[in-house]
Enzyme design. Structure first.
Site, PDB file in Angstrom:
ATOM      1  N   ASP A   1     -15.053 -19.139  32.942  1.00 45.23           N
ATOM      2  CA  ASP A   1     -14.566 -17.755  32.992  1.00 45.23           C
ATOM      3  C   ASP A   1     -15.674 -16.811  32.511  1.00 45.23           C
ATOM      4  O   ASP A   1     -16.031 -15.853  33.190  1.00 45.23           O
ATOM      5  CB  ASP A   1     -13.320 -17.599  32.102  1.00 45.23           C
ATOM      6  CG  ASP A   1     -12.293 -18.680  32.376  1.00 45.23           C
ATOM      7  OD1 ASP A   1     -11.622 -18.591  33.406  1.00 45.23           O
ATOM      8  OD2 ASP A   1     -12.195 -19.638  31.578  1.00 45.23           O
TER       9      ASP A   1
ATOM     10  N   GLU B   1     -16.390 -23.694  38.480  1.00 44.29           N
ATOM     11  CA  GLU B   1     -16.672 -22.665  39.484  1.00 44.29           C
ATOM     12  C   GLU B   1     -18.148 -22.242  39.484  1.00 44.29           C
ATOM     13  O   GLU B   1     -18.806 -22.243  40.521  1.00 44.29           O
ATOM     14  CB  GLU B   1     -15.777 -21.444  39.237  1.00 44.29           C
ATOM     15  CG  GLU B   1     -16.051 -20.316  40.201  1.00 44.29           C
ATOM     16  CD  GLU B   1     -14.866 -19.409  40.431  1.00 44.29           C
ATOM     17  OE1 GLU B   1     -13.716 -19.796  40.212  1.00 44.29           O
ATOM     18  OE2 GLU B   1     -15.113 -18.260  40.878  1.00 44.29           O
TER      19      GLU B   1
HETATM   20  O1  TRH Z   1     -17.187 -24.949  32.102  1.00 51.40           O
HETATM   21  P1  TRH Z   1     -16.402 -25.067  33.350  1.00 51.40           P
HETATM   22  O2  TRH Z   1     -15.589 -26.249  33.492  1.00 51.40           O
HETATM   23  O3  TRH Z   1     -15.540 -23.808  33.469  1.00 51.40           O
HETATM   24  C1  TRH Z   1     -14.333 -23.502  34.066  1.00 51.40           C
HETATM   25  C2  TRH Z   1     -13.276 -23.269  33.041  1.00 51.40           C
HETATM   26  O4  TRH Z   1     -12.758 -24.511  32.655  1.00 51.40           O
HETATM   27  C3  TRH Z   1     -12.210 -22.396  33.594  1.00 51.40           C
HETATM   28  O5  TRH Z   1     -11.119 -22.244  32.730  1.00 51.40           O
HETATM   29  C4  TRH Z   1     -11.764 -22.898  34.914  1.00 51.40           C
HETATM   30  O6  TRH Z   1     -10.852 -22.029  35.411  1.00 51.40           O
HETATM   31  C5  TRH Z   1     -12.955 -22.961  35.802  1.00 51.40           C
HETATM   32  O7  TRH Z   1     -13.928 -23.844  35.259  1.00 51.40           O
HETATM   33  C6  TRH Z   1     -12.624 -23.338  37.201  1.00 51.40           C
HETATM   34  O8  TRH Z   1     -17.425 -25.038  34.612  1.00 51.40           O
HETATM   35  P2  TRH Z   1     -18.305 -23.906  35.279  1.00 51.40           P
HETATM   36  O9  TRH Z   1     -17.449 -22.935  35.997  1.00 51.40           O
HETATM   37  O10 TRH Z   1     -19.313 -24.584  36.051  1.00 51.40           O
HETATM   38  O11 TRH Z   1     -19.011 -23.159  34.074  1.00 51.40           O
HETATM   39  C7  TRH Z   1     -20.050 -23.703  33.329  1.00 51.40           C
HETATM   40  C8  TRH Z   1     -20.990 -22.585  32.872  1.00 51.40           C
HETATM   41  O12 TRH Z   1     -21.883 -23.095  31.891  1.00 51.40           O
HETATM   42  C9  TRH Z   1     -21.850 -22.053  34.006  1.00 51.40           C
HETATM   43  O13 TRH Z   1     -21.987 -20.654  33.884  1.00 51.40           O
HETATM   44  C10 TRH Z   1     -23.201 -22.716  33.777  1.00 51.40           C
HETATM   45  C11 TRH Z   1     -23.212 -22.806  32.295  1.00 51.40           C
HETATM   46  N1  TRH Z   1     -24.108 -23.827  31.725  1.00 51.40           N
HETATM   47  C12 TRH Z   1     -25.095 -23.425  30.855  1.00 51.40           C
HETATM   48  O14 TRH Z   1     -25.259 -22.233  30.575  1.00 51.40           O
HETATM   49  N2  TRH Z   1     -25.900 -24.386  30.306  1.00 51.40           N
HETATM   50  C13 TRH Z   1     -25.777 -25.706  30.602  1.00 51.40           C
HETATM   51  O15 TRH Z   1     -26.529 -26.540  30.066  1.00 51.40           O
HETATM   52  C14 TRH Z   1     -24.741 -26.095  31.524  1.00 51.40           C
HETATM   53  C15 TRH Z   1     -24.574 -27.535  31.885  1.00 51.40           C
HETATM   54  C16 TRH Z   1     -23.931 -25.134  32.058  1.00 51.40           C
END
Ligand code: TRH
Length: 398
Positions: free
Chosen positions: A20, A277
């Protein structure tokens, strides 16, 4: 008549994890950097933002970072004039007092609900649909990210693909990345895998296949991810910076990096496992094979969304490659045996890689989400109050 929008409020409620805030922060930074607009990001859990952007101070209620004003979203909100555009991310519900302030602002802000990403066909028909406020002279519109020109597109910074291609051409930059992770640069033929996932029993089966396979694999996993699966296979999970090895598999637990540094990791790998996402979208811009683990919802409500993406992602692949990719992604999401599906997926990698590049190019030919958003809010259709849509006053409906 259109108008130039110069300022944005974005409301973000952190449900869990980083998606989010990851999406909202990326959008906020892009609007500030590329348009020079004033962007105010309201977030209820500032510490989640600190995890992906360490310069953000988790204890501060108000601060500026990366050109964005960050405000803790706690009630009561300070009394402030709303900006030109108000975005509530993922139906997080704009606070009532703020909505009242929007109604008296002249002109009224453009009000949007930025929705979750889905490849399902119904999204095309729902993008930009209005939802009139039951009492106030305001209309909120739904803004759907998506994969087709009839949706709002995907977040993509203007220089993203240029930076990616420069990185790919720059051997020193690639070596520096592996160095920074404390890893030797992978040898030719070694399969480079990044693995970002939710808890997933299939991971242990996959580690076994990789360890026993004929191709060396270097798999990088962000800290905190798949800890019990890694421990289940190797006996213990290394601390960040540590490596575990068995057979042909080397698995490195890497520190969680700042959001802007996550992309080069994806660019440097042959295949990226992503989730949620935002990482899912970034893997598409990497132009390399991706394996998506969708965020699981109650009653398997996520499965149609997964199927819709996989069908569309595989639509232009030849039959055997499509079957291999489809089976493997579904198996990774719990429908099938990921270990058994891996062999076909690995054999399909050359075709899959070419197709991932073409998929990326096709998406990149569409406007990016921030540009589509700006175009929508500056168009007459969404600008401010639409008097014709204001319904009769009905206090009971609010
Ligand atoms: O973390 P996520 O699983 O996030 C979400 C939430 O669970 C949310 O509630 C749900 O509705 C949604 O998924 C579908 O996965 P996402 O979306 O990939 O987000 C991860 C974020 O973290 C992304 O902006 C990339 C960042 N990130 C870093 O900044 N550093 C890192 O080392 C990694 C692996 C990711």
């Amino acid at each position: 008549m259109s108008r130039r929008v110069r300022s944005w409020d974005i409301f973000c409620r952190v449900v869990d994890n980083f998606g989010d805030i990851g999406v909202c922060w990326r959008l906020a930074r892009q609007l500030a950097a590329e348009r020079g607009d004033a962007v105010r990001l309201w977030v209820d859990h500032v510490a989640a933002l600190t995890r992906i952007w360490p310069e953000v101070a988790p204890e501060q209620d108000e601060q500026r970072c990366a050109g964005v004003e960050i405000r803790r979203w706690s009630e009561p909100l300070p009394v402030l004039t709303p900006h030109d555009v108000v975005i509530e991310a993922f139906a997080c519900k704009t606070p009532d007092a703020f909505v009242e302030a929007m109604a008296v602002r002249k002109p009224a802000p453009v009000w949007l609900n930025l929705e979750y990403l889905s490849a399902e066909a119904w999204v095309d028909g729902c993008h930009l649909l209005p939802s009139p406020h039951p009492r106030l002279p305001l209309t909120k519109h739904f803004f759907f990210p998506g994969f087709t020109p009839r949706t709002g597109g995907l977040l993509r910074e203007a220089d993203l693909l240029t930076r990616r291609d420069a990185f790919r051409r720059d051997g020193a930059a690639r070596r520096a990345l592996w160095d920074a992770l404390g890893l030797r640069t992978p040898a030719a033929g070694e399969l480079r895998v990044s693995l970002f996932a939710y808890p997933n029993a299939a991971a242990i089966r996959l580690f076994s296949v990789w360890a026993a396979g004929d191709r060396p694999v270097i798999c990088v996993v962000p800290e905190g991810v798949l800890r019990s699966e890694i421990a289940g296979f190797f006996g213990s999970c290394p601390a960040p910076g540590g490596i575990a090895a068995r057979g042909r598999l080397r698995l490195a637990v890497i520190p969680f990096v700042r959001q802007a540094d996550y992309d080069p990791m994806l660019w440097a790998c042959d295949i990226n496992f992503v989730r949620g996402e935002d990482s899912f979208v970034r893997a598409q811009w990497a132009g390399r094979p991706l394996v998506w683990q969708i965020y699981p919802q109650e009653g398997d409500a996520h499965l149609p969304k997964l199927r819709a993406f996989v069908d569309s992602y595989c639509a232009d692949l030849d039959g055997p490659t499509a079957a291999a990719v489809r089976d493997f992604i579904h198996a990774w999401n719990g429908s099938g045996d990921a270990a058994a599906a891996w062999n076909a997926a690995q054999a399909a990698l050359p075709g899959w890689t070419a197709a991932a590049d073409a998929w990326c190019a096709r998406l990149a030919a569409q406007p990016d989400l921030a540009s589509a958003l700006a175009e929508a809010v500056e168009s007459e259709a969404l600008a401010g109050v639409d008097a014709h849509r204001v319904p009769a006053r009905d206090e009971n409906q609010l």
